[in-house]
Write a protein that holds these residues in place. Structure first.
Motif, mmCIF file in Angstrom:
data_model
loop_
_atom_site.group_PDB
_atom_site.id
_atom_site.type_symbol
_atom_site.label_atom_id
_atom_site.label_comp_id
_atom_site.label_asym_id
_atom_site.label_seq_id
_atom_site.Cartn_x
_atom_site.Cartn_y
_atom_site.Cartn_z
ATOM 1 N N ASN A 290 0.799 -1.228 0.000
ATOM 2 C CA ASN A 290 0.000 0.000 0.000
ATOM 3 C C ASN A 290 0.837 1.286 0.000
ATOM 4 N N TYR A 291 2.038 1.221 -0.539
ATOM 5 C CA TYR A 291 2.837 2.437 -0.707
ATOM 6 C C TYR A 291 2.521 3.075 -2.053
ATOM 7 N N GLN A 292 2.522 4.411 -2.095
ATOM 8 C CA GLN A 292 2.439 5.150 -3.351
ATOM 9 C C GLN A 292 3.842 5.206 -3.949
ATOM 10 N N ILE A 293 3.955 4.948 -5.245
ATOM 11 C CA ILE A 293 5.262 4.911 -5.898
ATOM 12 C C ILE A 293 5.365 6.006 -6.952
ATOM 13 N N TYR A 294 6.477 6.758 -6.909
ATOM 14 C CA TYR A 294 6.809 7.729 -7.950
ATOM 15 C C TYR A 294 8.127 7.289 -8.577
ATOM 16 N N LEU A 295 8.157 7.160 -9.895
ATOM 17 C CA LEU A 295 9.355 6.751 -10.603
ATOM 18 C C LEU A 295 9.927 7.933 -11.379
ATOM 19 N N PHE A 296 11.251 8.108 -11.276
ATOM 20 C CA PHE A 296 11.899 9.181 -12.031
ATOM 21 C C PHE A 296 13.279 8.702 -12.475
ATOM 22 N N SER A 297 13.884 9.438 -13.379
ATOM 23 C CA SER A 297 15.233 9.139 -13.828
ATOM 24 C C SER A 297 16.113 10.361 -13.611
ATOM 25 N N SER A 298 17.236 10.149 -12.894
ATOM 26 C CA SER A 298 18.173 11.248 -12.656
ATOM 27 C C SER A 298 19.052 11.517 -13.872
ATOM 28 N N ASN A 299 18.995 10.625 -14.850
ATOM 29 C CA ASN A 299 19.737 10.818 -16.099
ATOM 30 C C ASN A 299 18.881 11.645 -17.048
ATOM 31 N N GLN A 300 19.315 12.850 -17.314
ATOM 32 C CA GLN A 300 18.525 13.757 -18.147
ATOM 33 C C GLN A 300 18.355 13.255 -19.573
ATOM 34 N N LYS A 301 19.185 12.292 -19.988
ATOM 35 C CA LYS A 301 19.050 11.729 -21.327
ATOM 36 C C LYS A 301 18.002 10.620 -21.371
ATOM 37 N N GLN A 302 17.524 10.243 -20.208
ATOM 38 C CA GLN A 302 16.536 9.163 -20.122
ATOM 39 C C GLN A 302 15.262 9.689 -19.470
ATOM 40 N N THR A 303 14.651 10.639 -20.107
ATOM 41 C CA THR A 303 13.438 11.216 -19.542
ATOM 42 C C THR A 303 12.287 10.217 -19.639
ATOM 43 N N LEU A 304 11.301 10.414 -18.807
ATOM 44 C CA LEU A 304 10.158 9.505 -18.759
ATOM 45 C C LEU A 304 8.917 10.113 -19.410
ATOM 46 N N THR A 305 9.128 11.143 -20.228
ATOM 47 C CA THR A 305 7.988 11.851 -20.827
ATOM 48 C C THR A 305 7.179 10.975 -21.768
ATOM 49 N N SER A 306 7.799 9.917 -22.314
ATOM 50 C CA SER A 306 7.081 9.069 -23.267
ATOM 51 C C SER A 306 6.383 7.886 -22.593
ATOM 52 N N GLU A 307 6.529 7.756 -21.293
ATOM 53 C CA GLU A 307 5.907 6.633 -20.592
ATOM 54 C C GLU A 307 4.390 6.804 -20.569
ATOM 55 N N ASP A 308 3.669 5.796 -21.053
ATOM 56 C CA ASP A 308 2.212 5.860 -21.039
ATOM 57 C C ASP A 308 1.603 4.745 -20.197
ATOM 58 N N PHE A 309 2.457 4.006 -19.454
ATOM 59 C CA PHE A 309 1.978 2.930 -18.595
ATOM 60 C C PHE A 309 1.312 3.526 -17.359
ATOM 61 N N SER A 310 0.184 2.973 -17.001
ATOM 62 C CA SER A 310 -0.508 3.461 -15.811
ATOM 63 C C SER A 310 -0.889 2.291 -14.916
ATOM 64 N N TYR A 311 -0.838 2.530 -13.616
ATOM 65 C CA TYR A 311 -1.176 1.510 -12.633
ATOM 66 C C TYR A 311 -1.572 2.218 -11.353
#
Length: 351
Positions: A38-59
């Motif tokens: 029951n934890y809320q999860i936030y995923l990010f990438s510290s590598n600016q070349k690997q942005t997550l802007t294209s991620e469309d997965f939802s859960y």
């Protein structure tokens, strides 16, 4: 010292997982476990070349952070959940760890710069360590173990566990057995008393009555031939059930109890004299009527109506509440456990 008990969400840096299939698998397992707890999860990438802007997965309870990090003042409101003291940052990126430390935010990392010190920082060897550090059941286990070691006894120790229908006391007892065995208790016995004790579906008036047992012979056998002698320091060996004892109890046979045994006795309503008087430690699991009803009907929270809750409160719920009130169970329980999330056991906030 970092207080992990207050953590409710995790912001996880997945930059390194892009280059390692092993790390991807490990991260997926940890994320799955955190979600189950029951934890809320936030995923990010510290590598600016690997942005997550294209991620469309939802859960449910999982979100990708696509805004630039670390947060800056103009976007502070958009980052409010991430700068909450109940959120744990997990990253090895030097800039992110330095920023989190300066902000005084909870941080888990494998590479702690000396300048950060130990305040609000959890040193981990791998992502898998999070499943140990953030396990809400771990404090429950430690508290029960502490109470057990503090108990004065001359024979077998008996820990009583009980709770509303489907609250999970069987699962908690099994996990407790493994914990105690790992803590050095050599003989830990699971004892399911459900077939011997009254249940919440009993006739009106019986749940709050003077007897915990389904019949007088059952009570006499448990008190005079089973648990009573073991607690007095004697050895008990049961190979066959005497007449009048339900066959449902037979999976426990052959049963041996000695003065070194720790007995985990569990059932729905065990905290009734004289059985409750034998408990060295009493553990009460608690679930809200809404959650109990949801489990009984095997429905999602959004699917059932108030009438289902009312029906539970009129029948099983009424009998169970009568039992709680008649024997002051919540007040007398040494350890109270919040079991409102399936598979997740935490110390009750007001225990």
């Amino acid at each position: 010292m970092l207080d992990l008990h207050s953590i409710r969400s995790v912001t996880l840096d997945i930059a390194e997982t892009y280059d390692s299939g092993q790390l991807q698998d490990q991260a997926a397992e940890v994320i799955s476990w955190l979600l189950s707890q029951n934890y809320q999860i936030y995923l990010f990438s510290s590598n600016q070349k690997q942005t997550l802007t294209s991620e469309d997965f939802s859960y449910p309870d999982l979100e990708f952070v696509t805004l630039p990090l670390p947060p800056v003042a103009p976007g502070a409101q958009r980052y409010a959940p991430l700068v909450n003291p109940a959120n744990l940052w997990v990253t090895d990126d030097p800039e992110m760890t330095r920023w989190a430390a300066e902000m005084g935010l909870p941080l888990a990392t494998r590479r702690v710069p000396p300048a950060l010190g130990a305040k609000n920082v959890l040193r981990i060897g791998s992502l898998a360590d999070l499943t140990v550090s953030l396990d809400p059941t771990a404090p429950v286990m430690r508290e029960i173990e502490r109470a057990l070691r503090a108990a004065t006894r001359s024979g077998a120790a008996v820990i009583g566990l009980g709770g509303p229908p489907l609250s999970g006391y069987q699962e908690l007892a099994l996990r407790l057995k493994r914990h105690l065995e790992g803590a050095g208790f050599p003989l830990v016995e699971l004892l399911d008393l459900s077939s011997l004790l009254r249940v919440a579906e009993a006739e009106p008036g019986s749940a709050g009555g003077n007897s915990a047992w389904r019949s007088e012979p059952i009570g006499e056998w448990v008190m005079d031939r089973l648990l009573g002698p073991a607690k007095a320091g004697g050895q008990v060996y049961v190979e066959t059930l005497p007449e009048g004892i339900p066959e449902d109890f037979s999976p426990h046979l052959p049963l041996f109890l000695s003065e070194e045994s720790v007995v985990l006795a569990f059932a729905g309503m065990p905290f009734v004299p004289p059985l409750a008087d034998l408990f060295d430690v009493s553990v009460l699991l608690e679930t809200a009527p809404q959650e109990t009803t949801r489990r009984i009907y095997e429905m999602e929270s959004a699917e059932f109506e108030q009438r289902f809750i009312d029906q539970y409160l009129e029948h099983e719920g009424k009998a169970y509440q009568r039992y709680l009130d008649a024997h002051a169970v919540p007040a007398r329980a040494q350890i109270r456990v919040d079991a409102n999330t399936p598979g997740r056991f935490a110390l009750a906030a007001d225990s």
